[in-house]
Motif scaffolding. Structure first.
Motif, PDB file in Angstrom:
ATOM      1  N   LYS A 160       6.045  14.155  -9.102  1.00  0.00           N
ATOM      2  CA  LYS A 160       6.162  14.957  -7.880  1.00  0.00           C
ATOM      3  C   LYS A 160       6.854  14.168  -6.783  1.00  0.00           C
ATOM      4  O   LYS A 160       7.682  14.705  -6.047  1.00  0.00           O
TER       5      LYS A 160
ATOM      6  N   GLY B  59       2.339  17.092  -2.909  1.00  0.00           N
ATOM      7  CA  GLY B  59       1.131  17.015  -3.734  1.00  0.00           C
ATOM      8  C   GLY B  59       0.140  18.095  -3.379  1.00  0.00           C
ATOM      9  O   GLY B  59       0.258  18.750  -2.353  1.00  0.00           O
TER      10      GLY B  59
ATOM     11  N   LYS C 125       1.668  12.813 -10.406  1.00  0.00           N
ATOM     12  CA  LYS C 125       1.897  12.434  -9.014  1.00  0.00           C
ATOM     13  C   LYS C 125       3.226  11.694  -8.873  1.00  0.00           C
ATOM     14  O   LYS C 125       4.000  11.966  -7.946  1.00  0.00           O
TER      15      LYS C 125
END
Length: 118
Positions: A110, A117, A107
């Motif tokens: 990203k 996400g 996460k």
């Protein structure tokens, strides 16, 4: 050198799990046991490679499936009555903790690379 928590957790899992796997009955040790051990070492290798990689995300996303493989292989040990329920639960807890850390790292990567996400 201080390790990332996920690397330390994986290292600790290997230290705990490999001696157990090495004590499996011969007919399971050389197939299932060795496959799990190989996956554990591959997991550690890829985590270390990802730590230093410029493009971490590709390495990290590969690990999600490897972690799932380890979960299923561990479940097979339980269903074949090769490990006690307590050891199975502990192994799954360790694998889940690594999975949580991995999910957080993915996460973070990203966000860092502006990828939406899932």
């Amino acid at each position: 050198m201080s390790d990332l928590p996920i690397i330390q957790k994986t290292y600790d899992l290997i230290k705990w799990y490999v001696p157990i796997l090495n004590r499996l009955p011969r007919d399971h040790k050389f197939l299932l046991g060795n496959r799990i051990i190989t996956e554990l070492y591959n997991l550690l290798d890829i985590l270390i490679i990802a730590r230093y990689a410029k493009q971490k995300l590709a390495h990290l996303e590969l690990l999600n499936s490897k972690l799932d493989i380890l979960r299923y292989q561990t479940r097979l040990l339980l269903e074949f009555n090769l490990i006690k329920t307590e050891r199975y639960e502990y192994a799954q807890k360790l694998l889940n903790d690594i999975g949580i850390d991995l999910g957080g790292w993915i996460k973070q990567q990203k966000i860092k690379t502006n990828i939406p996400g899932d």
